[in-house]
Design a protein around this motif. Sequence first.
Motif, PDB file in Angstrom:
ATOM      1  N   LEU A  93      -3.222 120.611  56.531  1.00 43.99           N
ATOM      2  CA  LEU A  93      -2.596 120.201  55.245  1.00 43.99           C
ATOM      3  C   LEU A  93      -1.091 119.816  55.451  1.00 43.99           C
ATOM      4  N   THR A  94      -0.479 120.659  56.547  1.00 42.20           N
ATOM      5  CA  THR A  94       1.005 120.154  56.886  1.00 42.20           C
ATOM      6  C   THR A  94       1.189 118.934  57.483  1.00 42.20           C
ATOM      7  N   GLU A  95       0.209 118.248  58.085  1.00 45.35           N
ATOM      8  CA  GLU A  95       0.325 117.225  58.874  1.00 45.35           C
ATOM      9  C   GLU A  95       0.030 116.163  57.772  1.00 45.35           C
ATOM     10  N   TYR A  96      -0.963 116.428  56.811  1.00 48.00           N
ATOM     11  CA  TYR A  96      -1.337 115.447  55.800  1.00 48.00           C
ATOM     12  C   TYR A  96      -0.172 115.233  55.053  1.00 48.00           C
ATOM     13  N   CYS A  97       0.411 116.293  54.255  1.00 51.26           N
ATOM     14  CA  CYS A  97       1.528 116.281  53.455  1.00 51.26           C
ATOM     15  C   CYS A  97       2.788 115.678  54.006  1.00 51.26           C
ATOM     16  N   HIS A  98       2.833 115.797  55.318  1.00 47.22           N
ATOM     17  CA  HIS A  98       4.019 115.153  55.906  1.00 47.22           C
ATOM     18  C   HIS A  98       3.832 113.367  56.247  1.00 47.22           C
ATOM     19  N   LEU A  99       2.660 113.116  56.582  1.00 49.27           N
ATOM     20  CA  LEU A  99       2.282 111.738  56.490  1.00 49.27           C
ATOM     21  C   LEU A  99       2.243 111.231  55.199  1.00 49.27           C
ATOM     22  N   LEU A 100       1.766 111.933  54.142  1.00 50.86           N
ATOM     23  CA  LEU A 100       1.804 111.421  52.774  1.00 50.86           C
ATOM     24  C   LEU A 100       3.058 110.997  52.189  1.00 50.86           C
ATOM     25  N   ILE A 101       4.212 111.890  52.471  1.00 52.97           N
ATOM     26  CA  ILE A 101       5.408 111.855  51.799  1.00 52.97           C
ATOM     27  C   ILE A 101       6.164 110.406  52.640  1.00 52.97           C
ATOM     28  N   ASN A 102       5.637 110.470  53.886  1.00 49.88           N
ATOM     29  CA  ASN A 102       6.518 109.208  54.483  1.00 49.88           C
ATOM     30  C   ASN A 102       5.678 107.887  54.524  1.00 49.88           C
ATOM     31  N   LEU A 103       4.789 107.841  53.435  1.00 46.00           N
ATOM     32  CA  LEU A 103       4.107 106.342  53.285  1.00 46.00           C
ATOM     33  C   LEU A 103       5.344 105.546  52.451  1.00 46.00           C
ATOM     34  N   PRO A 104       4.857 104.266  52.365  1.00 41.18           N
ATOM     35  CA  PRO A 104       5.932 103.479  51.562  1.00 41.18           C
ATOM     36  C   PRO A 104       6.232 103.792  50.110  1.00 41.18           C
ATOM     37  N   PRO A 105       7.068 103.558  49.700  1.00 44.49           N
ATOM     38  CA  PRO A 105       7.494 104.127  48.299  1.00 44.49           C
ATOM     39  C   PRO A 105       6.399 103.879  47.223  1.00 44.49           C
ATOM     40  N   HIS A 106       5.706 102.668  47.238  1.00 40.48           N
ATOM     41  CA  HIS A 106       4.868 102.355  46.102  1.00 40.48           C
ATOM     42  C   HIS A 106       3.597 103.502  46.344  1.00 40.48           C
ATOM     43  N   ILE A 107       3.530 104.449  47.262  1.00 36.02           N
ATOM     44  CA  ILE A 107       2.301 105.067  47.221  1.00 36.02           C
ATOM     45  C   ILE A 107       3.093 106.639  47.213  1.00 36.02           C
ATOM     46  N   SER A 108       4.158 106.755  48.137  1.00 31.99           N
ATOM     47  CA  SER A 108       4.558 108.292  48.086  1.00 31.99           C
ATOM     48  C   SER A 108       5.263 108.391  46.780  1.00 31.99           C
ATOM     49  N   ARG A 109       5.714 107.542  45.958  1.00 37.04           N
ATOM     50  CA  ARG A 109       6.424 107.928  44.567  1.00 37.04           C
ATOM     51  C   ARG A 109       5.536 107.259  43.495  1.00 37.04           C
TER      52      ARG A 109
END
Length: 442
Positions: A93-109
């Motif tokens: 989950l740590t790797e998943y959360c790190h990759l998720l937040i670094n996605l383009p803004p239309h996804i991460s926000r």
Amino acid sequence: METYVKLVELLGFEKRSFPSQHYVYLLMVKWSDQSEKIIYRTYPEIYTFHKSLKEMFPIESGQIEKKDRIIPHLPAPRWLYSEKSPETRQSTLTEYCHLLINLPPHISRCKLLTHFLKVRAEDENPPAPNTLKRNETFVESRELARGNASEISGPIILDTYRAIADFTKTSKHEIDLHTGDLVEIVEKNQNGWWFCQGESKRGWVPATYLEPLDGPDEAEDAEPNYEGELHVTIRAYKAEQDDEISLDIGETIEVIHKLLDGWWVVRKGEETGHFPSMFLQPAGKRQKQDAERMTLQKPPPRRSTIRNPKSIHNKTSRRLSQDSYRRASRRYLQQKGGRMAEHGRNAKNAAANSPLRERKNHDNVPEQSGSSSESEARKEVPVIPPRPSAELILQRCSDNTCQRVSIHRAHSGSDSGSGTPASTPASTPASTPASTPASTAS
């Protein structure tokens, strides 16, 4: 301006015992307004959010083109131990959360992610703990979480069940149970044998000796499927109770109700009855001996064979009787037969009214009455279309064909005229029509 998530870190996980034993993740969420919040999420909750995110962004999740996927993968929850071996370890989950937040803004926000990571009421006020057990929290330092995230195993929900009667093991693969013992269910096998773990033991236990803490076990059973699934018996069984059915090896039957205790309701013709599922195999598949089937050679005992079961639930669900199964099965088969007959009639009427169907009795000539065999024979004879008239043929022919037909007619007429005597007076006017004034005017 709405706040958005800037960072998500996994701090550890917590083992809770209320209302039943389960695990939750501790996540530290840092927002764009510099606030930091601690939230608790279970693995199934995170996986459900992951599936919703993929549905919201099908292109970025690779559902249209796999090469376009940028949303990270997340393993589905399984019935496994809370510790993973290095061979089976996957993305954490740590790797998943790190990759998720670094996605383009239309996804991460997006609102879905923001809503999922917001603080809930149960995050600030966790459920009341069980007085018999304390919550066990396993927190890792941020440095360790960043550098060795794979050491934090994914918490898996293990349901807690209670024994309703004493059970004495009959093989080394089983464990003993006493009334009131609490065990965690690691695997629910369809054959009715469940793999459990207790304080200091683990092994196979019949599902009939266990009940969930939050409600009757019958509530977990699937609904009957009277359409039936074809199965083949791989071992013979002789009925020992009135609601069971005897079958020989190699018989094909229909499974109409899969019960968690491993005793499925099967249908053979109009007869129904309980039959051990570990003696069945889906039709069309080659027989294989899995590890559980080789380890557990006998079916689990029926609930009706347990003496003085002591349930903690005041009211349990009643099992259907075989008469109810037979009536419902017969009613379903009758309705299915009626639907098939109606479908056949509709198909026949549609074929009769089809414009592509060859028309019979083109000239509307009344049909003569005859025997049914003669009428059936006439129906089988292909209809010959009527021959068109000469005028209709000439209208549809080309100019070249019409000219040839007229020449042929002229030759036929001259041949027939040459048969009469040439010296007759009647032949003289016929031979000189072109010199008359009337022919010139025409």
